[in-house]
Scaffold this active site. Structure first.
Site, short mmCIF file in Angstrom:
data_model
loop_
_atom_site.label_atom_id
_atom_site.label_comp_id
_atom_site.label_asym_id
_atom_site.label_seq_id
_atom_site.Cartn_x
_atom_site.Cartn_y
_atom_site.Cartn_z
N ALA A 112 17.16 -24.13 -9.93
CA ALA A 112 17.65 -25.42 -10.41
C ALA A 112 19.16 -25.44 -10.23
O ALA A 112 19.81 -24.39 -10.21
CB ALA A 112 17.28 -25.60 -11.87
N GLY A 150 13.99 -21.69 -10.53
CA GLY A 150 13.11 -22.83 -10.29
C GLY A 150 12.53 -22.85 -8.89
O GLY A 150 11.46 -23.43 -8.66
N GLU A 167 9.58 -20.66 -9.13
CA GLU A 167 8.58 -21.37 -9.93
C GLU A 167 7.92 -22.49 -9.12
O GLU A 167 6.72 -22.72 -9.24
CB GLU A 167 9.25 -21.93 -11.19
N GLU A 171 17.18 -16.14 -14.32
CA GLU A 171 17.73 -16.99 -15.39
C GLU A 171 18.42 -16.19 -16.49
O GLU A 171 19.37 -16.66 -17.12
CB GLU A 171 16.62 -17.86 -16.01
#
Ligand code: HXC
Length: 260
Positions: free
Chosen positions: A67, A111, A114, A134
């Protein structure tokens, strides 16, 4: 989608939809607009009778490096909680009923990892690197990483990845079961397209039932999963394609599936 997407590129090849994440200067970091564009495209392909399977890919350096950290940096708890950050858009990918293949080269981090795991299976180039870093940012994975990674690679490796933030290369990822195949970088799209075209040539109702049923193995208990499988297996005997597929085998010819 009503307007041209900015952060993804979309094309088709036969019955295969291909979405290429395109924010190269930011290593394909995922922002809200990009996810909205991706989801709208996947939903459009899902509704399109001419599409049987989709590939999501990035570029040689990055599938997606996570992200967008710059965008997230100033978010407060109230911002992300009130707006259902992640749930409101990312989770729609789980609702896509036709298969999605992630073709991953370069970084698939946070992300990005993911997103690849939200796809149905991952084909990796030999330069792919997966990770959930993260923890280094003072957060934890938020788009399913702590749940899908252990289901893919087991607790030991998932804990290692999530707690240390280290990356896994393509070879380790294949050994651990995160990716289904590893191929040389220059063969990645050929391999993904070959798999997608194979899938597209099968009966779409059976392909969709297969996806839905394998996903049950991830989300529920064994006896419920086996019963779900049994009922869909039975139901497929109601399709014209089951009659065609079996008749073709008996008659020693190729089947002509109508996706009915
Ligand atoms: C915003 C990013 C970015 C990211 C890279 N960039 N990753 N921008 N968000 N996630 C930008 C860099 O700032 C830089 O911009 C450019 O892309 C190139 O990156 P470099 O760092 O110069 O490249 P390199 O040295 O090759 O290192 C590659 C890297 C590193 C190891 C992938 O960029 C990195 O660690 N990125 C962050 C990875 C990460 O922590 N991901 C998880 C994010 S949190 P400039 O302008 O300087 O050229 C997350 C939470 C998900 O994903 C929650 C669910 C949604």
């Amino acid at each position: 989608m009503s307007h041209t997407p900015e952060f993804i590129q979309v094309r088709t090849e036969g019955r295969v939809g291909i979405v290429t994440i395109h924010r190269p200067k930011q290593l394909n970091a995922l922002n809200d607009q990009l996810i909205d564009e991706l989801v709208a495209t996947l939903q459009a392909f899902d509704a399109d009778d001419n599409i049987g399977c989709t590939i999501v890919t990035g570029n040689e350096k990055a599938f997606a490096a996570g992200a967008d950290i710059g965008a997230m940096a100033s978010y407060t708890f109230a911002d992300v909680y009130k707006t259902e950050y992640i749930t409101r858009n990312w989770d729609a990918i789980r609702g896509i009923r036709k298969p999605i293949i992630a073709a991953v080269s370069g970084f698939a981090l946070g992300g990005g990892c993911e997103l690849a795991m939200l796809c149905d299976f991952i084909i990796a180039a030999d330069n792919a690197k997966f990770g959930q870093p993260e923890i280094k940012l003072g957060i934890i994975p938020g788009a399913g990483g702590t749940q899908r990674l252990p289901r893919a690679v087991g607790k030991a490796k998932a804990m290692d990845m999530v707690l240390t933030g280290r990356m896994m290369n393509a070879e380790e990822a294949e050994r651990a079961g995160l990716v289904s195949r590893v191929v040389p970088l220059d063969k990645l799209m050929d391999e993904a397209l070959g798999a997608a075209l194979t899938i597209c040539n099968y009966s779409l109702p059976s392909v969709m039932a297969a996806k839905e049923t394998v996903n049950r193995a991830f989300e529920g208990g064994l006896s419920d999963g086996v019963m779900f499988e049994r009922r869909l297996f039975h139901a497929l005997f109601a399709t014209a394609d089951q009659k065609e597929g079996m008749a073709a085998f008996v008659e020693k010819r190729a089947p002509n599936f109508q996706h009915l």
